[in-house]
Write an enzyme that holds these catalytic residues in place. Sequence first.
Site, PDB file in Angstrom:
ATOM      1  N   ASN A   1       0.935  -1.304   0.040  1.00 17.83           N
ATOM      2  CA  ASN A   1      -0.146  -0.089   0.033  1.00 17.83           C
ATOM      3  C   ASN A   1       0.999   1.075   0.017  1.00 17.83           C
ATOM      4  OD1 ASN A   1      -1.771  -1.694   0.139  1.00 17.83           O
ATOM      5  ND2 ASN A   1      -2.860  -1.099   1.906  1.00 17.83           N
TER       6      ASN A   1
ATOM      7  N   THR B   1     -12.956  37.182 -33.308  1.00 16.14           N
ATOM      8  CA  THR B   1     -13.933  36.722 -32.257  1.00 16.14           C
ATOM      9  C   THR B   1     -14.925  36.033 -32.993  1.00 16.14           C
ATOM     10  OG1 THR B   1     -15.170  38.588 -32.173  1.00 16.14           O
ATOM     11  CG2 THR B   1     -13.167  38.650 -30.654  1.00 16.14           C
ATOM     12  N   HIS B   2     -15.656  34.833 -32.568  1.00 18.49           N
ATOM     13  CA  HIS B   2     -16.733  34.332 -32.951  1.00 18.49           C
ATOM     14  C   HIS B   2     -16.301  33.790 -34.420  1.00 18.49           C
ATOM     15  CE1 HIS B   2     -19.295  36.086 -29.850  1.00 18.49           C
ATOM     16  NE2 HIS B   2     -18.629  37.214 -29.913  1.00 18.49           N
TER      17      HIS B   2
ATOM     18  N   SER C   1      -4.667  11.513 -49.002  1.00 16.64           N
ATOM     19  CA  SER C   1      -5.728  10.476 -49.010  1.00 16.64           C
ATOM     20  C   SER C   1      -5.512   9.244 -49.856  1.00 16.64           C
ATOM     21  CB  SER C   1      -6.852  11.334 -49.440  1.00 16.64           C
ATOM     22  OG  SER C   1      -7.712  10.497 -50.014  1.00 16.64           O
TER      23      SER C   1
ATOM     24  N   LYS D   1      -4.820  15.782 -51.876  1.00 19.59           N
ATOM     25  CA  LYS D   1      -5.140  16.409 -50.392  1.00 19.59           C
ATOM     26  C   LYS D   1      -3.790  16.441 -49.771  1.00 19.59           C
ATOM     27  CE  LYS D   1      -8.268  16.658 -48.492  1.00 19.59           C
ATOM     28  NZ  LYS D   1      -8.982  15.785 -47.754  1.00 19.59           N
TER      29      LYS D   1
ATOM     30  N   ASN E   1      -3.388  16.926 -45.683  1.00 15.27           N
ATOM     31  CA  ASN E   1      -4.176  16.873 -44.423  1.00 15.27           C
ATOM     32  C   ASN E   1      -3.440  17.127 -43.322  1.00 15.27           C
ATOM     33  OD1 ASN E   1      -6.430  16.282 -45.888  1.00 15.27           O
ATOM     34  ND2 ASN E   1      -6.164  14.057 -45.681  1.00 15.27           N
TER      35      ASN E   1
ATOM     36  N   GLU F   1      -4.838  17.192 -35.840  1.00 18.35           N
ATOM     37  CA  GLU F   1      -6.103  16.878 -35.757  1.00 18.35           C
ATOM     38  C   GLU F   1      -5.837  15.633 -34.423  1.00 18.35           C
ATOM     39  OE1 GLU F   1      -8.868  16.689 -39.651  1.00 18.35           O
ATOM     40  OE2 GLU F   1      -7.053  14.902 -39.410  1.00 18.35           O
TER      41      GLU F   1
END
Lengths: 488, 488, 488, 488
Positions: A104, A149-150, A271, A277, A279, A284
């Site tokens: 422990n 912003t936004h 891809s 492509k 990527n 990600e």
Amino acid sequence: MSLLRGKRLGRMDSEAAAFTASVDRDRPLLEAVIAINAAHLVSLAKNGVVDPKDAASILSSLRSAPTDLEFDTSLEDVHMNVEQYVSKKAGEAGGFLNLGKSRNDQVCTALRIVTRSELLKVVDAILELVESLIDVAAENTEVRMPGYTHLQVAQPTTVAHHLLNYAGALLRDVQRLADCYKRVNLSPMGSAAFSGTTVPVDRDGVARLLGFDGIIENSMDAVSSRDFILEFLSGALLTQLDLSRMAEDLIFYSSQEASYVDQPDDLSSTSSIMPQKKNAVVLEIIRAKAGTILGLFTYAATIVKGLPQSYNLDLQEMNSYVWMASSDLIKSLKLMSKVVRKTKYRKDRLERGAASGFSVAAELAEYLTLKHNIPFRKAHHIVGAVASNLPSIYTFEDIKKMLVKEAKNQGVRLDLSKLPSSYDPSTSVRSKKSLGSPNPLHVKLMMNHMRKEMKDAAGWARQRALSIDRASSVLAKESNNIIKEVRK
Amino acid sequence: MSLLRGKRLGRMDSEAAAFTASVDRDRPLLEAVIAINAAHLVSLAKNGVVDPKDAASILSSLRSAPTDLEFDTSLEDVHMNVEQYVSKKAGEAGGFLNLGKSRNDQVCTALRIVTRSELLKVVDAILELVESLIDVAAENTEVRMPGYTHLQVAQPTTVAHHLLNYAGALLRDVQRLADCYKRVNLSPMGSAAFSGTTVPVDRDGVARLLGFDGIIENSMDAVSSRDFILEFLSGALLTQLDLSRMAEDLIFYSSQEASYVDQPDDLSSTSSIMPQKKNAVVLEIIRAKAGTILGLFTYAATIVKGLPQSYNLDLQEMNSYVWMASSDLIKSLKLMSKVVRKTKYRKDRLERGAASGFSVAAELAEYLTLKHNIPFRKAHHIVGAVASNLPSIYTFEDIKKMLVKEAKNQGVRLDLSKLPSSYDPSTSVRSKKSLGSPNPLHVKLMMNHMRKEMKDAAGWARQRALSIDRASSVLAKESNNIIKEVRK
Amino acid sequence: MSLLRGKRLGRMDSEAAAFTASVDRDRPLLEAVIAINAAHLVSLAKNGVVDPKDAASILSSLRSAPTDLEFDTSLEDVHMNVEQYVSKKAGEAGGFLNLGKSRNDQVCTALRIVTRSELLKVVDAILELVESLIDVAAENTEVRMPGYTHLQVAQPTTVAHHLLNYAGALLRDVQRLADCYKRVNLSPMGSAAFSGTTVPVDRDGVARLLGFDGIIENSMDAVSSRDFILEFLSGALLTQLDLSRMAEDLIFYSSQEASYVDQPDDLSSTSSIMPQKKNAVVLEIIRAKAGTILGLFTYAATIVKGLPQSYNLDLQEMNSYVWMASSDLIKSLKLMSKVVRKTKYRKDRLERGAASGFSVAAELAEYLTLKHNIPFRKAHHIVGAVASNLPSIYTFEDIKKMLVKEAKNQGVRLDLSKLPSSYDPSTSVRSKKSLGSPNPLHVKLMMNHMRKEMKDAAGWARQRALSIDRASSVLAKESNNIIKEVRK
Amino acid sequence: MSLLRGKRLGRMDSEAAAFTASVDRDRPLLEAVIAINAAHLVSLAKNGVVDPKDAASILSSLRSAPTDLEFDTSLEDVHMNVEQYVSKKAGEAGGFLNLGKSRNDQVCTALRIVTRSELLKVVDAILELVESLIDVAAENTEVRMPGYTHLQVAQPTTVAHHLLNYAGALLRDVQRLADCYKRVNLSPMGSAAFSGTTVPVDRDGVARLLGFDGIIENSMDAVSSRDFILEFLSGALLTQLDLSRMAEDLIFYSSQEASYVDQPDDLSSTSSIMPQKKNAVVLEIIRAKAGTILGLFTYAATIVKGLPQSYNLDLQEMNSYVWMASSDLIKSLKLMSKVVRKTKYRKDRLERGAASGFSVAAELAEYLTLKHNIPFRKAHHIVGAVASNLPSIYTFEDIKKMLVKEAKNQGVRLDLSKLPSSYDPSTSVRSKKSLGSPNPLHVKLMMNHMRKEMKDAAGWARQRALSIDRASSVLAKESNNIIKEVRK
């Protein structure tokens, strides 16, 4: 006969054994477990509790344990494997190994040793990224880009200002982890199962030999608490969340629509069906990893919630989450550092973007207030009205005329002859007066502050690592002394 | 030269490649990926899109792929490894393998195949546990035990009733997973990257060859959606939460304080320092796993949240969570089944516990209402007053006297001569009149219902498995036909 | 005409307005927003940016704003309500209110002000609970109780030791929050929308007037970051998790089976059907609240994950989570403090429990090693074998005999004549030699350390509160000076 | 004197009472609680358990209870408030109200009634959004737009195809909720505290009067289980996650960089400092709400994990999460429906975007394979090589030449004279051959399928609502009969 079950319990059901064993995930704890055993024995020997000869047998067998010690998966965990190794090497003397300690206290001591070391590696990796950000910022103090912003272009900023925004957040992440370190680097050893031991162990001495800054005093608290793991995971999560936001920004800038940056080929994929492509897959995965670490944190918190006092095996489930989180985070940080250094900024596109969407509207409203003493809210309305009537193609002279006209509509006479005939992102950025703005003067100041903070943090981390190394040397020396003494 | 990057992109940074690759976690997808490639090629060949000879070459190389195909970790994932294997075996013909499909549709088709198979395994394991619960309940319809609210003994119940309580919840878990199956067993194949293909693929035909019940029609939805994973994880989590409650109950019953049950030795562990301990560690890990699966669910939901349309590599992170969750859950179910069958109930202790804490108070209050027409709330107050004045040792005759006295205080004249002179848990349980109660009559009815539901569910699962097997045979046959045809 | 939309946008859809407005949850920010506006205006006036007359009008209208200012729910939030109030009171001068600032910097400044104040309240409440724990511990250093691992009685401990176990954890919670405070108490003001302002604002000056210890330098970082909320929620969660474990323990001790403690009547409830029940409902809600705060944390982390740079309205969703978490936590702490002070310990039951389950086995094994030099693992086996053969009723003399016999079986000759003829929990506890054990000597030392740490922490909290109050006085004075100056 | 505590317990501590009471959050349960009481009494009266006169008194007082019944916050919850109201109105007869039931079965019955009603409202709102999506899709089958993977333009698709992608996912969300309904709409009534009752209640009859489809048989399962809440929250979360992805897409399309869509003014906001801004705030809040509902789910799962059998007050904490989640979700759905109908698609920009990034590369590679029989992987390499050498400005004729040249380099002779001289998104889309593709023919088919599924689902929801209404009428009639009978 099993080391532990002895004559107490028969053989465990093999599925149950596999289900409850942690041996397959315990490898990262091995080195720490060996060190803990050594420190404990050195201390017992020095205090005359264990006979020097027995201690020497154990210590030399521990010293001989290979770093890739083969694990017997029929034993429950790393602790039993080390004990078995020592038993075989040291014979009957090995039986003294667990005097005055328990799995422990040993497991959470080992976890603290591993956590502190992972924490320091994380700090190094964050600082490496901060340095990349500052270096690249230094080359881009004059490169304007759109600020959002936004996700709407709002006002011009600069690449340097944008990058340092992340550096600022990351430096707080470092601070947070450094604070966490204080609560990680405390020793539970000597708490045994949870209520201490009748063996006269020297808790402070063992702590010192293992490079800890002190002990967790209450022995039940020492073995029950996993707040140090939760706090570390929380610190790791907050860092990864900062990375996820950075990744999101860069993925957007890499889209054809934005085309503000070029991702390096060697950090991109293509891809299986669309050969054209490119990527931003590294980004990600970095973004996704924030989900992973949140999952680990949630999991750990749920485990601990409502758990009764002292040790329950539920706690074992969260051990590996320390290194799972730090491994993901460190890889993310190192790769983000590469991304930052290799990303190419397309200055023409960025400058055009910075000027799009009437992005200097706020500065114009401020100008009307500062130079023409028009209350800001009124200036805001005048500029707003111009914004909503703006044709798709216009010059700054058109805007000036519209402003004068709109002001007149609202009862204000305006003479804008002193307003320069063009008002572009560069003007906007340079006219900023508030500390910390994208104004290159402020940015340079900021970089100085950040470099200093980065250096201090690196110094702190170096100090911590050094102090651990020193303890480790002392332990090796004392262990050797005991062995040598006996051999004489 | 990399299969994919070809002349499009240079070599990928090795850390980035390792970070973004899934090859080390893709193994469980291998079989499905091979089947998908085969079904796709069979369909293309049958529809004359690919030359029979080329198709035959590919199909026989697919057929030859070993189930433990060695993965080249420098290739990104299972898809590229299979393609490479085929390319080597089938030569130039192998280049037709990916005509009219993409990794985007292939990976989620494979995930659906694996998910449906894991789901069926989970259902089997739940039903096995339900059967254990009913079997053990059947032997314990007359064994009284304390029932709790707020962990306070509240009213008597029986071991059978208590066990069937879990069986009821688990049967709903099965229902839920069976509903989920409908949304899992749909084919995305033919969606290619997300916008379909100019190749005349037969989506329905391929779906049938792979044992799917239909297709996900919109091709973008087909490759983007991971709701089937989230729904499966949610179903797994709800099941594990039921197990966690059961574990908590059994851990409490195993405590010295309760001593209501004896855990089997072969499912318990002892301590490294306290030789007398027998710890219900299997139950602790089962309880903890609810945290793990919640972590996986949280993680997956966080990944998906706000993700732009179609495929992003973020999604790859959640693939392995399907089998991580099902593996933990299946092990937990199987071990819980062993626990249920091997746990020994200590009838004397349970009976005594059932009688403790004046647990028949509610029935007494109901008696006063039903037989003496005292409004229930008043009866509740009378019995409550008796409860709070109860001495530590008392007989049922004492209670009767106190009731009469207390009723009198509250203005009610009470003649309790018809109340039997003892009122114990057994009386209490037998006097229950509501369906679903611990009354052995109700319990037997319940067991019949549950056995029927269990059998129906098992039948459903068998049907599903059969239907998948049949599709698999058809695919093998059609694939062989094409190969044989060419060889002629 | 709306203050903001002006001529720019037409009227907002009313459902959309209600959906995106925060006005119904903003009340706790009101005081801070007023202070921020005042500090900003004082600074602008002192630096000659706004005419003293205009500033005085604004400042006196701010001063007059009632603390229960009625909110116009058609305005989006607290900021627009304050601006509207000022506009009405101060007339055209009110239009200067927002010069050089934005809702983006204002809202996170207000959030930081509220967070720091909630944090200090939480610290006070934790310390109050720590004090209760130490006080009650002081009266119970000699009361033995069973200590558990795996909910199995493992070794004797004392009530004092058990209570201080929580005190130790809670003191780390305080430390953690104090560290968090450093990162909360920094001012974003002057960052405007995210890229600063052309208005010559004095960021450091405004920060000082608002009681901040410094500024968040990079203006984009300042308005984008919500790490201070996440860190605070994490600190709150870790504290509530400690409470949830404490609640779980006490609920178990209150069960009829354990009957170790009596919950106070005035913190318990009864049942609507079972009049004899006394339920520890306060503890149940405390335990449940750990779930709530984990929910808030998860939610907030998910919001932030992958959010693009600078301000997005998503962030608004997490504002109220600061006070929701702190309110739940503070109530939990205060009630737990009452529970601790009012719970009655049943010494006879506890002492018996402490002796149950052969709880002194580990000490016996240690005894064999320390006194008879038997290797600990062997001693562990000998005692273990005795444990598994123990009859249900036995005396300590029986154990001694069995030990001798079992040792002989294992080849060891044992003379236990010096072992006292009884070995009870009291002996066990007193024989502990390791710092932090339940040995009353260690417990007293521990209490001294904890009282000191508690006092230091209380001093720190008082200092922080004082420093905020001082800033607040300075702001009021400077504001008054400007008003008075103009009136002259 | 408190209704419940009676003479059993003294007054509760006021903070504890407030902390454990749910009365302030129980309002949405009121109507259901009244109906349950009425159904229970009607059934008892019909079966002769309660005297018709007493039943009539109770039933008429229940009928008179105002829908905005004022709650006495000193009573714990809605149940006690209704009981108190009845007691006052019906006098002593009111004391029969709780005969044969408990708050434990009553609260979860009420929760099930509210959950099923919220579930049906959610389904309606989803279907309204699906209809909007299909309607707008129908007008945009010929509007090309860029399709993405990894936020990189990948292949052309159409606005219709993209919108239907969401419709497809949302229809599965409806299915999932409809499946959930089966497990929600079951009655616990008659389970009393958890072990049933000695009162001869008619569980099936009460269930019918309340519009349930059946009962949860095991009485302990009936009061302990909250899986119906977790399953509903999970279904709500999956729906909100779909909305969050849709919101993310639309926010990106609204950015200046993309400028593909115009958000309606009345669903947008502007800035307090930048008057030119138009922010898609509704979409941001919709995105953020996925975090909220995940928080609620996590919270609820954590509450349930490891909770002992039967009722614990912890469960009360999750009641309000049903309506919190559905309220957020329904608002999100309704506003998203408005967004969908009002968003303007900028066809010129979309068409240009669809053509950007060499988006027809995949089709070209397929063309080379289908028409020239070049193995697809080789075709992929040829087109890939052309992609990486593409100048920034090029015509399709240039591409054709480059293809021929590159093919030659790779040893393939290519005659592309039959390839049309332009190959644009429109050609690409129309050439798709796979079901479910953006080809307008496939899109029309898809819309038919979806309209049918939508209609069926709406029919199902109507049926369910009708069946609840019918039960409600029967209950009112039977209640009136009893009242009338007595008055005669």
